[in-house]
Write a protein that holds these residues in place. Structure first.
Motif, PDB file in Angstrom:
ATOM      1  N   SER A  26      36.881  39.813  35.560  1.00 41.64           N
ATOM      2  CA  SER A  26      37.157  39.812  37.005  1.00 41.64           C
ATOM      3  C   SER A  26      36.247  40.798  37.729  1.00 41.64           C
ATOM      4  O   SER A  26      35.799  40.552  38.851  1.00 41.64           O
ATOM      5  N   SER A  27      35.942  41.930  37.053  1.00 39.91           N
ATOM      6  CA  SER A  27      35.013  42.898  37.656  1.00 39.91           C
ATOM      7  C   SER A  27      33.615  42.307  37.785  1.00 39.91           C
ATOM      8  O   SER A  27      32.958  42.450  38.824  1.00 39.91           O
TER       9      SER A  27
ATOM     10  N   ARG B  99      40.400  49.880  35.514  1.00 40.68           N
ATOM     11  CA  ARG B  99      41.608  49.471  34.786  1.00 40.68           C
ATOM     12  C   ARG B  99      41.260  48.875  33.433  1.00 40.68           C
ATOM     13  O   ARG B  99      41.964  49.087  32.441  1.00 40.68           O
ATOM     14  N   GLY B 100      40.163  48.135  33.371  1.00 38.25           N
ATOM     15  CA  GLY B 100      39.763  47.559  32.093  1.00 38.25           C
ATOM     16  C   GLY B 100      39.352  48.626  31.093  1.00 38.25           C
ATOM     17  O   GLY B 100      39.657  48.533  29.901  1.00 38.25           O
TER      18      GLY B 100
ATOM     19  N   PHE C 259      40.168  41.844  32.673  1.00 38.81           N
ATOM     20  CA  PHE C 259      39.801  42.793  33.726  1.00 38.81           C
ATOM     21  C   PHE C 259      38.285  42.927  33.864  1.00 38.81           C
ATOM     22  O   PHE C 259      37.744  43.000  34.972  1.00 38.81           O
TER      23      PHE C 259
ATOM     24  N   CYS D 299      37.365  45.994  44.760  1.00 38.89           N
ATOM     25  CA  CYS D 299      38.094  45.233  43.738  1.00 38.89           C
ATOM     26  C   CYS D 299      37.358  45.259  42.405  1.00 38.89           C
ATOM     27  O   CYS D 299      37.970  45.400  41.341  1.00 38.89           O
TER      28      CYS D 299
ATOM     29  N   ASN E 261      38.953  46.909  39.035  1.00 39.11           N
ATOM     30  CA  ASN E 261      39.098  46.118  37.808  1.00 39.11           C
ATOM     31  C   ASN E 261      38.345  46.753  36.650  1.00 39.11           C
ATOM     32  O   ASN E 261      38.800  46.735  35.498  1.00 39.11           O
TER      33      ASN E 261
ATOM     34  N   CYS F 266      33.493  39.837  40.659  1.00 39.50           N
ATOM     35  CA  CYS F 266      33.363  40.484  41.974  1.00 39.50           C
ATOM     36  C   CYS F 266      31.930  40.935  42.221  1.00 39.50           C
ATOM     37  O   CYS F 266      31.409  40.812  43.331  1.00 39.50           O
TER      38      CYS F 266
ATOM     39  N   ASN G 116      43.637  41.278  27.642  1.00 40.67           N
ATOM     40  CA  ASN G 116      43.764  41.823  29.002  1.00 40.67           C
ATOM     41  C   ASN G 116      42.520  42.617  29.406  1.00 40.67           C
ATOM     42  O   ASN G 116      42.089  42.581  30.559  1.00 40.67           O
TER      43      ASN G 116
END
Length: 283
Positions: free
Chosen positions: A230-231, A205-206, A227, A198, A202, A234, A223
């Motif tokens: 969130s990375s 994608r970021g 991302f 995950c 992330n 994790c 956004n």
């Protein structure tokens, strides 16, 4: 052959070696005696002016005078009076060559290494000269030793005293309790792998979203930050995970088991005709 094997000059207050004879003896007992001499030089301030330590077939003699002390290793058969006469001559030669200030300011070991030439000459003189040629000096030393005999030590005592001065205490060897960490459960490994995947997704994608936002417009910056955060979350979750996911799954079967074993409520159904008969009888 009885002779003087090694000699050195040290500073009394801290045992700093000032000069020493460059002798090469590979005898194991002699090397051990050299180690004990170094240990003894650190604690000379605790002893009188003269002393002798014996062991391993050798004798360590020391003579302190003022700020310096002369030490020598001799074979055990070498006369004690001759050994102290040698040390006194060495002490007189060193005091005549260097003043008290230079001795006190010395910071590195063997600061007066050039004195080795004099040590070698005096040592050769005492090793290959008859006692009769030093009759006057020997009588003087013999008279001094008669009234002030040297302290007698053993080489094993020097190591023990050196350990006590340096603050070392006796070590008691014992078995320490062993602790084993719990093995990682399969569910914990799965959780770790999912968190890493995950976080990697992330991050990818970021990065792609950041490239698109900087090329087209700047509206998607929020956004991108989301991302990336969130990375990072994790990654921190993987690094600082303190609980095993298995502990969270144990409580669920216990709750279901508790609900399964609860006694169901009993419901009593009464027929309406029987209820009317009971009412009429009551009237």
């Amino acid at each position: 052959m009885s002779m003087i094997l090694f000699a050195c000059v040290v500073r009394v207050r801290d045992g700093l070696p000032l000069s020493a004879s460059t002798d090469f003896h590979l005898n194991k007992d002699f090397l051990e005696c050299r180690k004990r001499l170094k240990a003894l030089s650190l604690i000379l301030a605790q002893y009188p002016d003269r002393g002798t330590a014996t062991g391993h077939g050798f004798s360590i003699h020391f003579h302190s005078a003022g700020d310096i002390a002369c030490m020598g290793i001799c074979s055990s058969t070498y006369p004690t009076i001759m050994a102290f006469c040698f040390l006194e001559e060495l002490q007189w030669q060193f005091s005549a060559s260097y003043d008290t200030t230079s001795i006190g300011l010395a910071t590195r070991p063997y600061a007066f290494l050039e004195f080795d030439n004099i040590i070698q000459k005096v040592k050769h003189l005492f090793n290959y000269t008859n006692c009769s040629q030093m009759k006057n000096n020997l009588e003087k030393i013999q008279e001094e030793l008669k009234f002030h005999p040297p302290v007698l030590l053993k080489l094993e005592d020097t190591e023990l005293m050196n350990g006590m001065v340096n603050g070392h205490t006796e070590i008691h060897m014992g078995s320490a309790p062993t602790y084993r960490m719990q093995p990682v459960t399969p569910l914990g490994i799965l959780s770790l792998v999912l968190n890493i995947m995950c976080g990697a997704l992330n991050l990818i994608r970021g990065v792609h979203l950041a490239e698109y936002s900087f090329q087209e417009d700047h509206e998607g910056v929020g956004n991108v930050i989301a991302f990336l955060l969130s990375s990072l979350a994790c990654i921190f979750q993987v690094s600082f995970r303190g609980t095993d996911p298995l502990l969270q799954t144990i409580a669920i079967p216990e709750q279901t088991q508790y609900l399964r074993h609860r006694e169901p409520k009993t419901v009593i159904k009464v027929d309406k005709s029987e209820k009317n008969d009971q009412v009429q009888q009551g009237r």
